[in-house]
Design a protein around this motif. Structure first.
Motif, mmCIF file in Angstrom:
data_model
loop_
_atom_site.group_PDB
_atom_site.id
_atom_site.type_symbol
_atom_site.label_atom_id
_atom_site.label_comp_id
_atom_site.label_asym_id
_atom_site.label_seq_id
_atom_site.Cartn_x
_atom_site.Cartn_y
_atom_site.Cartn_z
ATOM 1 N N ILE A 1 0.903 -1.194 -0.100
ATOM 2 C CA ILE A 1 -0.172 -0.125 0.133
ATOM 3 C C ILE A 1 0.892 1.247 0.169
ATOM 4 C CG2 ILE A 1 -1.839 1.269 1.104
ATOM 5 C CD1 ILE A 1 -2.795 -1.455 2.679
ATOM 6 N N HIS A 2 0.491 2.172 -1.110
ATOM 7 C CA HIS A 2 1.159 3.482 -0.950
ATOM 8 C C HIS A 2 -0.055 4.392 -0.940
ATOM 9 C CE1 HIS A 2 4.985 1.713 -2.449
ATOM 10 N NE2 HIS A 2 4.370 0.993 -2.990
ATOM 11 N N SER A 3 0.466 5.664 -0.936
ATOM 12 C CA SER A 3 -0.693 6.713 -0.898
ATOM 13 C C SER A 3 -0.051 7.969 -1.936
ATOM 14 C CB SER A 3 -0.821 7.225 0.564
ATOM 15 O OG SER A 3 -1.948 8.008 0.429
ATOM 16 N N ASP B 1 -5.062 6.394 -0.983
ATOM 17 C CA ASP B 1 -4.341 5.134 -0.789
ATOM 18 C C ASP B 1 -4.177 4.224 -2.092
ATOM 19 O OD1 ASP B 1 -3.820 5.795 1.807
ATOM 20 O OD2 ASP B 1 -4.873 4.054 2.723
ATOM 21 N N HIS C 1 10.550 4.435 1.742
ATOM 22 C CA HIS C 1 9.120 5.162 1.857
ATOM 23 C C HIS C 1 9.383 6.843 1.729
ATOM 24 C CE1 HIS C 1 5.379 6.753 3.085
ATOM 25 N NE2 HIS C 1 6.118 7.451 4.209
ATOM 26 N N LYS D 1 -5.625 13.044 -1.595
ATOM 27 C CA LYS D 1 -4.848 12.029 -0.874
ATOM 28 C C LYS D 1 -5.630 10.924 -1.096
ATOM 29 C CE LYS D 1 -2.912 10.295 3.433
ATOM 30 N NZ LYS D 1 -2.602 10.657 4.796
ATOM 31 N N CYS E 1 5.558 2.501 3.476
ATOM 32 C CA CYS E 1 5.724 1.039 2.345
ATOM 33 C C CYS E 1 7.053 0.531 2.333
ATOM 34 C CB CYS E 1 5.385 1.743 1.145
ATOM 35 S SG CYS E 1 6.536 3.316 0.411
ATOM 36 N N CYS F 1 4.835 10.242 -1.208
ATOM 37 C CA CYS F 1 3.901 8.965 -0.643
ATOM 38 C C CYS F 1 3.670 9.145 0.925
ATOM 39 C CB CYS F 1 4.822 7.788 -0.716
ATOM 40 S SG CYS F 1 3.825 6.002 -0.366
ATOM 41 N N SER F 2 2.281 8.878 1.134
ATOM 42 C CA SER F 2 1.816 9.171 2.740
ATOM 43 C C SER F 2 1.407 7.722 3.583
ATOM 44 C CB SER F 2 0.889 10.458 2.726
ATOM 45 O OG SER F 2 1.373 11.255 2.116
ATOM 46 N N GLU F 3 1.773 6.893 2.894
ATOM 47 C CA GLU F 3 1.450 5.642 3.694
ATOM 48 C C GLU F 3 2.724 4.636 3.786
ATOM 49 O OE1 GLU F 3 -0.790 3.230 5.726
ATOM 50 O OE2 GLU F 3 -1.789 4.579 4.392
#
Length: 298
Positions: A216-218, A229, A260, A227, A256, A252-254
């Motif tokens: 999972i990325h965001s 996912d 990251h 935003k 990973c 990227c806000s998840e």
């Protein structure tokens, strides 16, 4: 497709497309040292979200001050010295009604403003341009589905972009500074700039189809107020309509994986004329990729 996009990323790193698309653009959406608050909003989505945040901040401040004042009053008025003989009742209906109805009214008031903003984000309009974005460990792949070409976007300074012998990955030295300048970026945009950026025209509805190939990325652009996912096996959507030309950054806000922190996002919003010129060059550039890429893309 992943291997094909990796090839496109290498070719993009050798091209002049990023600098050409950025010429004359102001950098707007990026963090600024010693400042607090949001980035300047570049879309209606971002502007409405920031207005909602400010409104809720005022409400929260009023509630906190009111509760703190009640606590101080209770401490002063009902301590043992001021009130040696306390009352022994356990219920007071008017107060119980007030502290039940009051929060309900506050939440209904907030909901009357927040729900429209939620629907504004989640109801995807018909896009003038559709771009599919795929998160990988640790870079982004983009496909302009309306025009049948795609490329990868790596952070400038990652190993994929530092094949020069004098450039050390992830280190901001003189060689890296020269590399940033050559690509049209400033020194303070290190760890934000990418070798190939998403380019979109101003005042056009852009629909991003977001997914991932591994974990999972965001995909996030704070100045756009978006935003989403990126989940393997699922295709989600977001949209934005940038109102101001410029260069905007996100990350990227998840969480990973180990790199990251090195998955920045660069979006360049340009005039319609500049976009058409970039699009013509991009089609020609990526049409020259090896046949294996064309097969994989299909």
């Amino acid at each position: 497709m992943k291997n094909a996009l990796m090839l496109s990323g290498l070719f993009a790193g050798l091209s002049s497309l990023p600098a050409a698309a950025q010429e004359g653009l102001e950098t707007i959406g990026k963090p600024t040292d010693r400042l607090l608050g949001f980035q300047p909003p570049a879309t209606e989505l971002a502007r409405k979200l920031q207005e909602l945040d400010y409104m809720i901040l005022v409400i929260i401040t009023i509630v906190c001050v009111f509760v703190a004042a009640l606590l101080v009053y209770a401490i002063v008025r009902f301590n043992r010295r001021a009130n040696p003989t306390p009352s022994n009742f356990s219920h007071y209906t008017p107060v119980e009604i007030a502290w039940t109805i009051g929060p309900v009214l506050i939440l209904v008031f907030i909901g009357s403003f927040s729900l429209p903003e939620l629907f504004r984000q989640q109801v995807i309009p018909k896009g003038d341009i559709t771009i599919k974005v795929t998160g990988y460990q640790w870079y982004w792949g983009y496909e302009y589905t309306d025009h049948d070409f795609g490329f990868d976007s790596y952070m400038l300074g990652s190993p994929a972009t530092t094949d020069e012998p004098d450039v050390t990955p992830y280190i901001l030295d003189d060689a890296m500074r020269a590399k940033l300048v050559a690509a049209g970026y400033n020194e303070d945009e290190f760890l934000l700039a990418t070798d190939t950026a998403v380019v979109v025209p101003v005042n056009k509805t852009i629909v991003m189809q977001v997914t991932a190939a591994d974990v999972i990325h965001s995909w996030t652009i704070p100045a756009f107020g978006v935003k989403q996912d990126a989940v393997p096996g699922r295709l989600a959507e977001l949209w934005f309509k940038a109102e101001r030309e410029g260069v905007y950054f996100g990350q990227c806000s998840e969480l990973c994986g180990k790199d990251h922190s090195y998955m920045p996002i660069t979006v360049k919003v340009v005039s319609e004329e500049a976009y058409e010129a970039w699009l013509a060059e991009a089609k020609e550039e990526y049409a020259a990729l090896p046949a294996t890429f064309q097969v994989a893309s299909n």
